[in-house]
Design a protein around this motif. Structure first.
Motif, PDB file in Angstrom:
ATOM      1  N   ASN A   1       0.862  -1.178   0.000  1.00  0.00           N
ATOM      2  CA  ASN A   1       0.000   0.000   0.000  1.00  0.00           C
ATOM      3  C   ASN A   1       0.893   1.220   0.000  1.00  0.00           C
ATOM      4  O   ASN A   1       1.890   1.290   0.742  1.00  0.00           O
TER       5      ASN A   1
ATOM      6  N   SER B   1      -4.221   7.880  -2.228  1.00  0.00           N
ATOM      7  CA  SER B   1      -3.749   6.535  -1.959  1.00  0.00           C
ATOM      8  C   SER B   1      -4.534   5.565  -2.809  1.00  0.00           C
ATOM      9  O   SER B   1      -5.798   5.579  -2.762  1.00  0.00           O
TER      10      SER B   1
ATOM     11  N   PRO C   1      -4.859  -1.542  -2.458  1.00  0.00           N
ATOM     12  CA  PRO C   1      -3.721  -2.440  -2.314  1.00  0.00           C
ATOM     13  C   PRO C   1      -3.208  -2.892  -3.684  1.00  0.00           C
ATOM     14  O   PRO C   1      -3.999  -3.270  -4.556  1.00  0.00           O
TER      15      PRO C   1
END
Length: 721
Positions: free
Chosen positions: A654, A669, A672
């Protein structure tokens, strides 16, 4: 009638007194001249006026004798004449004027001289008087009186001796004798007093006495009249005399039979001796005397018999004042003789006369008693020390320590304490305390006591560390039935022990990183041995309680740890299949480089003491952070949007992207495994700093990924680094 002396003055000038004295007195007239004594004549005359004295003159008719004498009055006596001699006598008066003419002479004859008497008392009832013949004496007269006062007898005799009998003994008689001339004139008298001999003493008694340590016989009697001395005579030839009863015959010897008589004595001589009286003197003391020890605290005093003895008395006096006595007709007596006492022993013989003098006195001391209250202890492996209550009569003590029947050590001292040295450790000794005296030797009947010396000193063979808090101790020990204690003592005085009946044990509860001295003590019922020689031992250092690994950069980590006791330096290792990293530090931290990101490491630390002792310490594993992404690109999108793109290290990582510029920060962000994300509302024409960093599982962002600078151009232009 007279003449004047030249010293007088003329008559008309003289007083009457001087005239009277200047004229000689008248001539006296003799009346008689009589001789009463053989050497003198008494002249009686008529005194004259004016005479102050008179001169008596005597002379013989042939003129062969002439003598004058002076008298103051009549009659006068003229002496110095010869007995039974004719004389012519005249008198002259005398005054200051001189002498008168002699008176007419008168003749007279002196009387016979007195007899010269001698007297004796042949017996206590008679007196014999004798005298020499008096010239011209024809007859003698005598008178006898008692004590010169009571006239008993008178008479005449032509003999020159008198034998007077029937008189009382010890009485003084006076005898007066004078001779008679042929013309019947009694002559001069003489008197002699004679005492008769005393009578024989009666009521004689004999008794034995001790005078200045010498035996004698006291002789007493009834006094007799007229005696001034008494003499007692014994059959042994010894005598004594005294004016009064009694006197003592110093017979000296004992055990004799004496026959004694008394004689009274005065000036006349001795009386007849009294009838001899027999007397047994005091018996002699027994000699020799000896002691027989019967045992059980009983003794017997034994002696030889003595003559003239009725019975014996034995005395036993102990030195604490206790006394016993024994009367017996035999020649022995038993008495109780306790140990440790001195006895004075004596025996006396007795009869009717009394007790014998003191004979041999035995000073016997019984052997001292065996000591009681004996306390024994072992202060060291080779020593037994003991103390006991002193006993009576002991001059010294012998202390024997015996092994296998042979005295190993003998201590001889006057004190009631003893230290037996040079013994063998861990050995049983039979100890006997024997009291002794100089005169009677030692009491060998005392019972022994068994005492053991303390164990021998063990020797430490080895010390090894069993764990971080325990050590194993081994030793050599040959003691029988001994318990051993290993002792570890640190510098602060802390003590840790372990016990064993064997030759090793483990001491626990020690402190890591501490230094100890290790010794071993052996113990039995007799006591403890001397500790063994100490062996120093150092416990390995302690492991730090806490260890922290902090990643500083992607390839650099900081390892820090807490204080570790006993450690001087540390060796830290990070181990992984991809490789390892190490550091060696004197501090409580160190930096380790060459770390591979995204790698799981095993962390270990080795604490090292100043002497090189090491203690390995293992901690939790450490995982390095994910690697920072590479290939970061920034693309402008429509609607004032920027896209950040990177190349991920793994598909499971991550990431977060942070875009900063014009005072504003933008983050994005992806999911994953994602490698792109967009940020909106950016302003074109500005410069932006872009950082893409992995996100840890705890959502923290790795801070050490590098940033990139980008300029965002106007529409249609490509982003530039």
């Amino acid at each position: 009638h007279g003449h004047l002396e030249e010293r007088c003055a003329p008559l008309e000038q003289l007083p009457r007194r001087c005239l009277l004295q200047s004229v000689t007195p008248d001539i006296p007239i003799i009346n008689t001249a009589i001789s009463k004594q053989s050497q003198s004549v008494m002249v009686d005359f008529v005194e004259v006026t004016g005479a102050t004295s008179y001169v008596l003159r005597a002379e013989t008719a042939d003129g062969s004798f002439f003598s004058e004498g002076l008298t103051t009055n009549s009659p006068g006596v003229i002496t110095g004449l010869q007995p039974y001699t004719d004389y012519l006598f005249s008198v002259m008066s005398v005054n200051g004027g001189g002498r008168s003419q002699p008176s007419s002479q008168i003749s007279a004859k002196t009387v016979l001289p007195p007899p010269q008497l001698n007297s004796t008392s042949p017996s206590n009832s008679s007196i014999l008087v004798a005298w020499a013949l008096v010239p011209n004496a024809m007859l003698y007269s005598y008178t006898v009186s008692r004590d010169n006062t009571l006239q008993l007898n008178r008479g005449n005799t032509t003999d020159v001796s008198l034998d007077l009998g029937g008189l009382d003994a010890g009485v003084s008689y006076c005898i007066t004798v004078n001779g008679w001339s042929p013309d019947g004139v009694p002559g001069d008298t003489t008197t002699i007093c004679q005492i008769t001999r005393p009578s024989t003493p009666q009521s004689v008694l004999l008794r034995g006495v001790l005078v200045n340590g010498v035996w004698g016989v006291s002789v007493s009697w009834a006094s007799v009249q007229g005696a001034n001395q008494y003499v007692a005579t014994s059959s042994s030839g010894v005598s004594c005399s005294s004016a009064l009863s009694p006197c003592v015959l110093m017979v000296g010897g004992c055990g004799q039979v004496l026959y004694t008589s008394i004689t009274a004595i005065n000036q006349a001589g001795a009386s007849q001796p009294s009838s001899p009286i027999s007397f047994n003197t005091n018996p002699c003391p027994p000699d020799p005397v000896r002691v027989n020890v019967l045992g059980g605290g009983n003794c017997s005093l034994v002696w030889n018999s003595t003559s003239y003895t009725d019975y014996y008395t034995a005395f036993f006096k102990r030195d604490d004042g206790m006394e016993e006595s024994c009367n017996t007709t035999s020649t022995s007596c038993s008495f109780h003789c306790s140990c440790g006492y001195s006895y004075l022993l004596s025996v006396f013989s007795n009869n009717q006369a009394g007790t014998s003098p003191l004979g041999p006195v035995l000073n016997e001391t019984t052997v001292p008693c065996c000591p009681g209250d004996v306390v024994v202890w072992a202060p060291s492996p080779e020593t037994l020390e003991m103390v006991w209550t002193p006993v009576r009569g002991a001059d010294s003590y012998q202390t024997w320590a015996v092994v296998t029947g042979v005295p190993d050590v003998i201590c001889n001292d006057t004190s009631s304490t003893c230290v037996l040295s040079s013994l063998t450790c861990n050995t049983n000794y039979s100890v006997t305390i024997i009291p002794c005296t100089e005169t009677h030797g030692c009491n060998l009947s005392c019972s022994p006591q068994t005492h053991e010396t303390v164990p021998c000193m063990p020797a430490v063979v080895g010390v090894s560390q069993n764990s971080s808090t325990s050590i194993d101790v081994t030793w050599n020990g040959s003691n029988i039935a001994a318990d051993y204690t290993a002792i570890a003592t640190n510098m602060q005085g802390g003590i840790h022990t372990c016990q064993s009946t064997g030759a090793s044990c483990t001491v626990t509860g020690l402190l890591c990183g501490s230094s100890y001295t290790v010794s071993v003590i052996a113990a039995t019922a007799a006591g403890q041995s001397i500790p063994s020689f100490s062996v120093p031992f150092e416990i390995a250092p302690c492991c730090p309680d806490n260890l922290t690994v902090t990643q500083v950069t992607q390839a650099l980590s900081n390892v820090s740890w807490s204080v570790a006791s006993g450690a001087q330096s540390f060796h830290v290792s990070l181990m992984s299949p991809r490789g390892s990293a190490k550091c060696h530090s004197l501090q409580s931290s160190c930096l380790i480089g060459c770390i591979t990101c995204g790698t799981n490491y095993t962390v270990s630390l080795e604490a090292i003491s100043p002497s090189g002792k090491t203690e390995p310490c293992t901690y939790h594993s450490f995982s390095s952070s994910e690697c920072c992404p590479s290939g970061i690109r920034l693309y402008k999108r429509s609607n004032n949007t920027l896209r950040v793109q990177w190349r991920a290290a793994t598909t499971l990582s991550n990431y977060t992207a942070k875009v900063s510029g014009s005072g504003r920060s933008y983050t994005c962000s992806p999911g994953p495994g994602g490698s792109t994300c967009d940020v909106a509302d950016v302003t074109c024409g500005n410069v932006y700093s872009v950082v893409v960093a992995p996100v840890n599982p705890d959502t923290t962002v790795i801070p050490f990924c590098s940033s990139r600078i980008y300029s965002v151009l106007y529409r249609g232009k490509r982003s530039v680094d």
